[in-house]
Design an enzyme around this catalytic site. Structure first.
Site, short mmCIF file in Angstrom:
data_model
loop_
_atom_site.label_atom_id
_atom_site.label_comp_id
_atom_site.label_asym_id
_atom_site.label_seq_id
_atom_site.Cartn_x
_atom_site.Cartn_y
_atom_site.Cartn_z
N SER A 8 -10.36 -10.26 7.10
CA SER A 8 -9.98 -9.31 6.15
C SER A 8 -9.69 -9.86 4.97
CB SER A 8 -8.85 -8.60 6.76
OG SER A 8 -8.26 -7.83 5.74
N ARG A 24 5.63 -1.18 0.92
CA ARG A 24 5.59 -2.44 2.01
C ARG A 24 6.81 -3.40 1.63
NH1 ARG A 24 -0.95 -1.76 3.11
NH2 ARG A 24 -0.71 0.21 3.72
N TYR A 30 0.26 -8.71 9.80
CA TYR A 30 -1.11 -8.53 10.31
C TYR A 30 -2.14 -9.47 9.42
CZ TYR A 30 -5.96 -6.37 9.15
OH TYR A 30 -7.32 -6.10 9.11
N GLU A 87 -7.16 -9.05 3.42
CA GLU A 87 -5.72 -9.17 3.21
C GLU A 87 -5.39 -10.44 3.52
OE1 GLU A 87 -2.84 -6.52 3.30
OE2 GLU A 87 -4.32 -5.85 2.20
P1 NAP Z 1 -9.69 0.83 13.49
O1 NAP Z 1 -10.42 2.20 12.92
O2 NAP Z 1 -8.04 0.63 13.23
O3 NAP Z 1 -10.14 0.58 14.61
C1 NAP Z 1 -9.57 -0.48 15.44
C2 NAP Z 1 -10.12 -0.24 16.86
O4 NAP Z 1 -9.48 -1.63 17.38
C3 NAP Z 1 -9.87 0.80 17.70
O5 NAP Z 1 -10.94 0.93 18.42
C4 NAP Z 1 -8.88 0.64 18.59
O6 NAP Z 1 -8.85 1.10 19.61
C5 NAP Z 1 -9.12 -0.80 18.82
N1 NAP Z 1 -7.94 -1.71 19.38
C6 NAP Z 1 -6.68 -1.53 18.81
N2 NAP Z 1 -5.79 -2.44 19.62
C7 NAP Z 1 -6.67 -2.85 20.66
C8 NAP Z 1 -6.45 -3.54 21.69
N3 NAP Z 1 -5.16 -4.30 21.99
N4 NAP Z 1 -7.22 -4.14 22.50
C9 NAP Z 1 -8.81 -3.41 22.43
N5 NAP Z 1 -8.70 -2.60 21.28
C10 NAP Z 1 -7.85 -2.32 20.49
O7 NAP Z 1 -10.06 -0.36 12.37
P2 NAP Z 1 -11.43 -0.40 11.51
O8 NAP Z 1 -11.03 -0.12 10.11
O9 NAP Z 1 -12.60 0.11 12.18
O10 NAP Z 1 -11.74 -2.00 11.36
C11 NAP Z 1 -12.43 -2.85 12.28
C12 NAP Z 1 -11.90 -4.29 12.22
O11 NAP Z 1 -12.20 -4.79 10.94
C13 NAP Z 1 -10.34 -4.65 12.50
O12 NAP Z 1 -10.31 -5.81 13.10
C14 NAP Z 1 -9.87 -4.54 11.12
O13 NAP Z 1 -8.60 -5.33 11.05
C15 NAP Z 1 -11.02 -5.02 10.29
N6 NAP Z 1 -10.96 -5.02 8.93
C16 NAP Z 1 -10.99 -3.55 8.59
C17 NAP Z 1 -11.25 -3.49 7.16
C18 NAP Z 1 -11.15 -2.09 6.73
O14 NAP Z 1 -11.28 -1.96 5.42
N7 NAP Z 1 -11.70 -1.05 7.57
C19 NAP Z 1 -11.43 -4.41 6.09
C20 NAP Z 1 -11.37 -5.88 6.66
C21 NAP Z 1 -11.23 -5.97 8.17
P3 NAP Z 1 -8.17 2.58 19.71
O15 NAP Z 1 -9.14 3.65 19.29
O16 NAP Z 1 -7.76 2.88 21.32
O17 NAP Z 1 -6.85 2.71 18.82
O1 F7E Z 2 -3.61 0.71 1.80
C1 F7E Z 2 -1.05 1.72 -0.90
C2 F7E Z 2 -0.73 0.53 0.09
O2 F7E Z 2 -3.08 1.26 4.37
C3 F7E Z 2 -4.07 0.40 0.63
C4 F7E Z 2 -6.89 -1.96 6.47
O3 F7E Z 2 -8.15 -1.45 6.90
O4 F7E Z 2 -7.62 -2.81 4.35
C5 F7E Z 2 -6.79 -1.70 5.01
O5 F7E Z 2 -5.42 -2.52 4.62
C6 F7E Z 2 -3.06 0.29 -0.61
C7 F7E Z 2 -1.96 -0.50 -0.16
O6 F7E Z 2 -4.87 -0.08 3.52
C8 F7E Z 2 0.17 4.88 0.51
O7 F7E Z 2 0.70 -0.02 -0.32
C9 F7E Z 2 0.22 3.61 -1.56
O8 F7E Z 2 -1.40 -1.33 -1.18
O9 F7E Z 2 -5.03 2.20 2.84
P1 F7E Z 2 -4.21 0.85 3.09
P2 F7E Z 2 -4.47 -1.85 3.53
O10 F7E Z 2 -3.34 -2.14 3.50
O11 F7E Z 2 -5.49 -2.23 2.03
C10 F7E Z 2 -7.63 -4.13 4.71
C11 F7E Z 2 -8.77 -4.96 4.11
C12 F7E Z 2 -7.49 -4.38 6.19
O12 F7E Z 2 -8.13 -5.36 6.79
C13 F7E Z 2 -6.89 -3.32 6.95
O13 F7E Z 2 -7.05 -3.60 8.34
O14 F7E Z 2 -2.45 1.64 -0.73
N1 F7E Z 2 -0.41 2.94 -0.59
N2 F7E Z 2 0.64 4.80 -0.87
C14 F7E Z 2 -0.53 3.38 0.81
N3 F7E Z 2 -1.00 2.86 1.71
C15 F7E Z 2 -0.87 3.90 2.89
N4 F7E Z 2 -1.37 3.55 3.98
N5 F7E Z 2 -0.01 4.88 2.85
C16 F7E Z 2 0.24 5.50 1.64
O15 F7E Z 2 1.09 6.72 1.43
#
Ligand code: NAP
Ligand code: F7E
Length: 340
Positions: free
Chosen positions: A132, A285, A156, A134
């Site tokens: 990620s 945060r 995370y 992050e």
């Molecule tokens: P998501 O919608 O939160 O999905 C997470 C998945 O992981 C869900 O299927 C969840 O199951 C499963 N899970 C959670 N804890 C688990 C455990 N202990 N054992 C087995 N499965 C578990 O995340 P996403 O946005 O699709 O992201 C997919 C991956 O890419 C994640 O690893 C995330 O950290 C990474 N990532 C995401 C982004 C982004 O912007 N979306 C960017 C960079 C990296 P449940 O349905 O049961 O909760």
């Molecule tokens: O926050 C700000 C918050 O929770 C984005 C995950 O998929 O992407 C995701 O992580 C920004 C942050 O995503 C609210 O402070 C303001 O700066 O949508 P987010 P994230 O933290 O960037 C990365 C790449 C991953 O890997 C992660 O799994 O938005 N923000 N107000 C808020 N965020 C949330 N959630 N809620 C608010 O009310």
């Protein structure tokens, strides 16, 4: 020969799109699903209604924190490709549950790598690790590339950095085909509703429908490189088809603030976000990531991958989708009132 893929996190945003994509390519797809007291397969249920795909999709109970059961599953299925997408993926929540986040994200990845190492002794397997943006945290360089040092800002992100390095360690130590995709934020109409983009589009749709007045957010000045999840799962697949294991940034190369995303969404509904958005410090945060901007040229040059959906298009897709949901909610509320 039909190729076999195993996806952890298949019920999540990315897992559901990846399963769809791989089934479309003719793969047999296995997914790990956590047992819960309610159904969690909403994002993939439609795949069982497609007769061609249905017979090639199999779900198995499992959990990333249970290494023995994952190893048993991997040795039974003998996948050609493993996509480790499962995670406690919410950054804010990771401050409340740091140990569980490390277990699922860090040790979970290690459990997958160990299982793959064992399988690889008798059957070649390729592993994709969902790394990620992050991990860059309080960024040391902009834009961020595969060579930018990590400076994580949350439990995370620390856990993802551990998983990233273990993936490279298993590649070097055991000659395992293990690759990291360093993905910048990617969103969609299937995004979880507590991530900021979806929180905004859901609320804006409901405000337009007259179902709510206000939207409470945290830091509006944070900037992210936002793409469309459907584009990104294609990149995951390409990473595992590469001639060698490697690490790739997938991003759009454009950054925008939460405030700009609000403007785009509310404007599409002929609303002014300033009339509805209020700040609630509860959503701040303990440590913030202020700016992420990815440099995806390596993925373009070596994989031929690029993001094809603009931020405006992404905002439009999500806003229209969630406005439709809100209209249905309004209809249901009116019907209840009438029939009650
Ligand atoms: P998501 O919608 O939160 O999905 C997470 C998945 O992981 C869900 O299927 C969840 O199951 C499963 N899970 C959670 N804890 C688990 C455990 N202990 N054992 C087995 N499965 C578990 O995340 P996403 O946005 O699709 O992201 C997919 C991956 O890419 C994640 O690893 C995330 O950290 C990474 N990532 C995401 C982004 C982004 O912007 N979306 C960017 C960079 C990296 P449940 O349905 O049961 O909760
Ligand atoms: O926050 C700000 C918050 O929770 C984005 C995950 O998929 O992407 C995701 O992580 C920004 C942050 O995503 C609210 O402070 C303001 O700066 O949508 P987010 P994230 O933290 O960037 C990365 C790449 C991953 O890997 C992660 O799994 O938005 N923000 N107000 C808020 N965020 C949330 N959630 N809620 C608010 O009310």
């Amino acid at each position: 020969m039909t190729r076999i893929a195993l996806i952890t996190g298949i019920t999540g945003q990315d897992g559901s799109y990846l399963a769809e994509y791989l089934l479309g390519l003719g793969y047999q797809v296995h997914g790990v699903v956590r047992r819960s007291s309610t159904f969690s397969t909403e994002r993939i249920d439609h795949l069982y209604r497609e007769p061609q795909a249905e017979s090639r999709l199999r779900l198995h109970y499992g959990d990333l924190t249970d290494g023995q059961s994952l190893t048993n599953l991997v040795l039974k299925i003998r996948p050609d490709e493993i996509y480790n997408l499962g995670a406690q993926s919410h950054v804010r929540v990771s401050f409340d549950q740091p140990v569980y986040t490390l277990q699922a994200v860090g040790c979970g990845a290690l459990n997958i790598l160990e299982a793959a190492r064992l399988l690889n002794e008798s059957h070649p397997v390729r592993v994709y690790q969902a790394s990620s943006s992050e991990m860059y945290g309080d960024v040391l360089q902009t834009p961020q590339t595969e060579r930018t040092p990590f400076n994580p800002q949350s439990p995370y992100a620390c856990a993802k950095v551990y998983a990233f390095h273990q993936t490279i360690n298993y590649r070097r130590s055991y000659d395992l085909f293990a690759s990291n995709g360093i993905l910048f934020n990617h969103e969609s109409e299937r995004r979880g509703e507590t991530f900021v983009t979806r929180k905004i589009t859901r609320a804006a749709g409901r405000i337009k429908a007259g179902l709510q007045e206000k939207l409470y957010l945290g830091n509006l000045d944070a900037k992210r490189d936002w793409g469309y999840a459907k584009d990104y799962v294609k990149g995951m697949h390409l990473i595992l088809q590469h001639h060698q294991p490697d690490d790739f940034v997938l991003a759009t190369g454009r950054t925008a603030s939460v405030r700009e995303f609000c403007e785009l969404v509310f404007k599409r509904l002929d609303l002014n976000y300033e009339d509805h958005v209020e700040i609630d410090p509860r959503y701040y945060r303990p440590a913030e990531v202020d700016l992420l901007l990815g440099e995806p040229s390596k993925a373009f040059e070596e994989l031929g991958w690029q993001a094809t959906t603009s931020l405006e298009e992404l905002a439009a897709i999500m806003t229209d989708h969630d406005h439709e949901i809100a209209k249905r909610e309004l209809h249901a509320a009116n019907f209840d009132q009438f029939s009650g």
